[in-house]
Design an enzyme around this catalytic site. Sequence first.
Site, PDB file in Angstrom:
ATOM      1  CB  SER A  44      -0.872   0.204   1.067  1.00 55.52           C
ATOM      2  OG  SER A  44      -1.546  -1.187   1.389  1.00 55.52           O
ATOM      3  CB  THR A  45       3.816   2.417   1.978  1.00 57.84           C
ATOM      4  OG1 THR A  45       3.042   1.747   3.232  1.00 57.84           O
ATOM      5  CG2 THR A  45       4.770   3.503   2.323  1.00 57.84           C
ATOM      6  CE1 TYR A 133      -1.138  -5.158   4.465  1.00 56.59           C
ATOM      7  CE2 TYR A 133      -0.920  -4.899   2.080  1.00 56.59           C
ATOM      8  CZ  TYR A 133      -0.992  -4.363   3.334  1.00 56.59           C
ATOM      9  OH  TYR A 133      -1.020  -3.056   3.495  1.00 56.59           O
ATOM     10  CE  LYS A 161       2.363  -4.698   5.838  1.00 58.91           C
ATOM     11  NZ  LYS A 161       1.272  -3.831   5.849  1.00 58.91           N
ATOM     12  CB  THR A 163      -1.892  -4.434   8.728  1.00 58.61           C
ATOM     13  OG1 THR A 163      -0.952  -4.665   8.256  1.00 58.61           O
ATOM     14  CG2 THR A 163      -2.194  -2.824   9.060  1.00 58.61           C
ATOM     15  N   GLY A 185       1.646  -4.903  11.640  1.00 59.76           N
ATOM     16  CA  GLY A 185       1.754  -4.088  10.589  1.00 59.76           C
ATOM     17  C   GLY A 185       1.197  -2.883  10.726  1.00 59.76           C
ATOM     18  CG  ASP A 187       4.502   1.544  11.403  1.00 59.91           C
ATOM     19  OD1 ASP A 187       4.399   0.522  11.219  1.00 59.91           O
ATOM     20  OD2 ASP A 187       5.169   2.347  10.400  1.00 59.91           O
ATOM     21  CD  GLU A 188      -0.724   3.018  14.140  1.00 63.47           C
ATOM     22  OE1 GLU A 188      -1.969   3.216  13.791  1.00 63.47           O
ATOM     23  OE2 GLU A 188       0.219   2.715  13.669  1.00 63.47           O
ATOM     24  CB  SER A 204       3.907   3.236   6.327  1.00 59.47           C
ATOM     25  OG  SER A 204       2.851   2.346   5.888  1.00 59.47           O
TER      26      SER A 204
END
Length: 289
Positions: A44-45, A133, A161, A163, A185, A187-188, A204
């Site tokens: 996606s990124t 994913y 992955k 997310t 997936g 990051d936060e 990302s």
Amino acid sequence: MNGLYTALMCSFHDDGRVNEQGLREIVRYNLDVQQVDGLYVNGSTGENFLISTEQKKQIFRVVKDEVEDEAKLIAQVGSLNIDEATDLAQYATDLGYNAISAVTPFYYKFDFDEIKDYYFTILDSVDNDLIIYSIPALTGVNMNLEQFGELFAHDRIIGVKFTAPDFFLLERIRHQFPDKLIYSGFDEMLLPASVLNIDGAIGSTFNINGKRARQIFELAQNGQLNEARDVQKVTNDLITDVLSNGLYPTIKEILKVQGVDAGTLRKPMKPLTADGAKEAERIANTFIT
């Protein structure tokens, strides 16, 4: 295949063509400065769902040429067009990518049998390992533990992955399938995912914050949770500001501040305003070392 992988950005010219030199610079910045273990290419990124099949192949080719065997490479080949997905899977495998990955098929409300057939069709077309994913917020596809088990029964589906913010499901997957790879997936949410014994992460913001991501991951692995929490707090301050300013254009602008030719975005994504660019520069000067 354990470790931290950047969900790689791609540099584009104003007319939408791939900026090969800029792409190489992004790759080098990730490997040399952010020091990630590998790259997740055409996710996606990378604005993957806005580009042609030939551009996807071009990106796979340029990244592999730049990296060679310096780092691990995962090729995201998922597509609503199964013929494109199998074509890309074979192309990336022939280039020497270490694994392929595929987003769950989206837009149409596919049932699980259709999703399972999609993954197995891709695998039947190529001699490579595959990483699911799973990103329910964007695809609308929520798979349960039993369904993950049906997919993981295929010996060449080696991981996911993940997310999603469902840490109960994440823990259950980890417990039930200890030999499968789990990459966080979000990051936060890297710290709470790391506490649950993930194998790595794909992010990302690793394009600009990979070094802190490694600190979080390794501190958590070592049981230093207070220290990891401090680094996650700084990371989340960065993520908050980036999201408020526009995720992809802000990361690209921060890369430019670091001297990387990150190019522009594919339409219909829009570039930053002058004020947005100033805010991205402030974020870079505040958070990026």
